[in-house]
Design an enzyme around this catalytic site. Structure first.
Site, PDB file in Angstrom:
ATOM      1  N   LYS A 118       0.806  -1.216   0.000  1.00 55.92           N
ATOM      2  CA  LYS A 118       0.000   0.000   0.000  1.00 55.92           C
ATOM      3  C   LYS A 118       0.846   1.275   0.000  1.00 55.92           C
ATOM      4  CE  LYS A 118      -4.391  -1.388   0.288  1.00 55.92           C
ATOM      5  NZ  LYS A 118      -5.445  -0.924  -0.625  1.00 55.92           N
ATOM      6  N   SER A 134       0.952  -9.723  -0.230  1.00 54.58           N
ATOM      7  CA  SER A 134       0.669  -8.288  -0.178  1.00 54.58           C
ATOM      8  C   SER A 134       0.966  -7.612   1.149  1.00 54.58           C
ATOM      9  CB  SER A 134      -0.796  -8.040  -0.545  1.00 54.58           C
ATOM     10  OG  SER A 134      -1.659  -8.733   0.340  1.00 54.58           O
TER      11      SER A 134
END
Length: 419
Positions: free
Chosen positions: A56, A312
């Protein structure tokens, strides 16, 4: 959909240059365990090794750095389940921009504390809503009232371009494009950015999107032809528990939609434990989503294919591991719950232990309530089996014995309180 703006491969490459000074490339590593188990050549893109332990940071830094260039005094606001907030906090602390960050109440404590530690004086944290979409509504309202710039976690062109840099980096590190790329999906930013770059630079790569079974916002959007509100999501996979896929992200995905598969939360837990115990990797539920999907039976990947999975994020609170182990055992068929009506007489429990349990079975929960003026008393019993194959014999012994025993299926309301 056809008139929505699009991110190009050049936008992704420009984002890679913009964030290069702040973000060190994360490694892409071949995983022997997954390769051996699947018969594939499996690689993991380790975005858990970012400074904020999540990809992110890429999108947030790309957007906020552009804002800072235009107006150094600009303030921003965002909503997040935790990882986007850490990316925003890092970017703001590094670029001298102030942020107000809305977190849902379901955000693990570990992530809340990390946001505060990373952002320092550059960040103000507000807890609002039970899951991401409620926090997002609050952040948008504050942006309108204050005039601050909203930094969306996925539904923004600069954010999408920034997220796409992970796949560009992955291809460079492997030395060639993989045959298959498996991408975790929440709001769709990582998938949209990956598709934007691959379609122009490596159109032969087969992309598979995977989302939690309890939060299938992309599947719902593809079914209806547009983003829709799920209404309710399972918050366990907090990094991907999004009730509505983004409009911009869906426009990118809808152009040429990849196959999308749902991964049961229990299977994600099994993979989290394997990553930790066998590979020494701490992955959060969303982080294990892509590699967990390799255990699904219907992916249709050719044997020996090179498969890259985007790991992720690694922001997992250690206090969650008890629940993770529980969900994994239930999914494997090794953990079961029963309501047992015991006679209120000596020897009843001994009979259950000697004549019902198998040699490799273990009682992990026993809650008994003694009733006055009753001949029997109910007990909630949790049993862990040595093997899932032992269940039929256990059920046979229960049926043949004198005790009244009722299995509690995992989907029962009582089981939901236990798992």
């Amino acid at each position: 959909m056809t008139h929505s703006p699009r991110v190009s491969a050049a936008d992704v490459e420009a984002a890679a240059e913009r964030i290069a000074s702040a973000i060190v490339p994360t490694p892409t590593q071949r995983n022997a365990r997954l390769s051996r188990r699947t018969g594939l050549d499996v690689w993991l893109k380790r975005e858990d090794l970012q400074p904020v332990r999540s990809y992110k940071l890429r999108g947030a830094y790309n957007l906020i750095s552009r804002l800072a260039e235009q107006d150094p005094d600009a303030g921003v606001v965002c909503a997040s389940a935790g990882n986007h907030a850490q990316g925003v906090a890092f970017a703001c602390a590094d670029l001298g921009v102030h942020a107000r960050i809305y977190l849902p109440r379901t955000t693990p404590r570990q992530k809340r504390e990390r946001v505060a530690a990373i952002g320092g004086d550059a960040v103000e944290i507000v807890i609002e809503g039970d899951y991401f979409d409620q926090s997002s509504s609050a952040s948008r309202a504050f942006a309108r009232e204050s005039g601050r710039t909203l930094v969306p976690p996925f539904d923004d062109l600069a954010v999408i371009a920034g997220q796409g840099t992970a796949v560009r980096e992955l291809v460079e590190q492997i030395g060639h494009a993989p045959d298959v790329l498996v991408v975790p999906v929440g709001g769709g930013g990582l998938l949209a950015g990956s598709l934007a770059w691959l379609r122009e630079r490596h159109p032969g790569v087969r992309v598979i999107g995977v989302e939690p079974a309890g939060a299938q916002s992309l599947s719902a959007a593809l079914t209806t032809g547009a983003p829709v509100d799920l209404g309710e999501v399972d918050p366990f996979v907090d990094g991907a528990a999004v009730g509505r896929v983004g409009d911009l992200t869906f426009a990118h995905i809808h152009d040429d939609p990849p196959a999308v598969h749902a991964v049961p939360e229990g299977l994600i837990c099994i993979e989290m434990l394997d990553l930790y115990q066998q590979d020494g990797i701490i992955a959060e539920p969303a982080g294990a989503l892509a590699s967990a999907a390799l255990a699904l039976p219907d992916l249709g990947i050719e044997p020996g294919a090179t498969v890259a999975c985007l790991l992720s994020g690694g922001n997992n609170d250690v206090s969650r591991y008890a629940e993770i182990v529980e969900r994994a055992l239930v999914h494997e068929g090794r953990k079961h719950y029963f309501l047992v009506d015991f006679p209120q007489e000596p020897g009843a429990l001994r009979h259950f232990l000697d004549d019902v349990l198998g040699p490799d079975d273990d009682i992990t929960l026993f809650e008994y309530v003694k009733r006055n003026n009753r001949e029997t008393g109910p007990a909630l019993v949790g049993i862990e089996l040595g093997s899932p194959d032992d269940l039929p014999d256990l059920l046979d012994r229960m049926e043949q014995g004198p005790l009244q025993i009722e299995p509690l299926p995992p989907e029962s309301p009582v089981s939901r309180f236990l798992i």
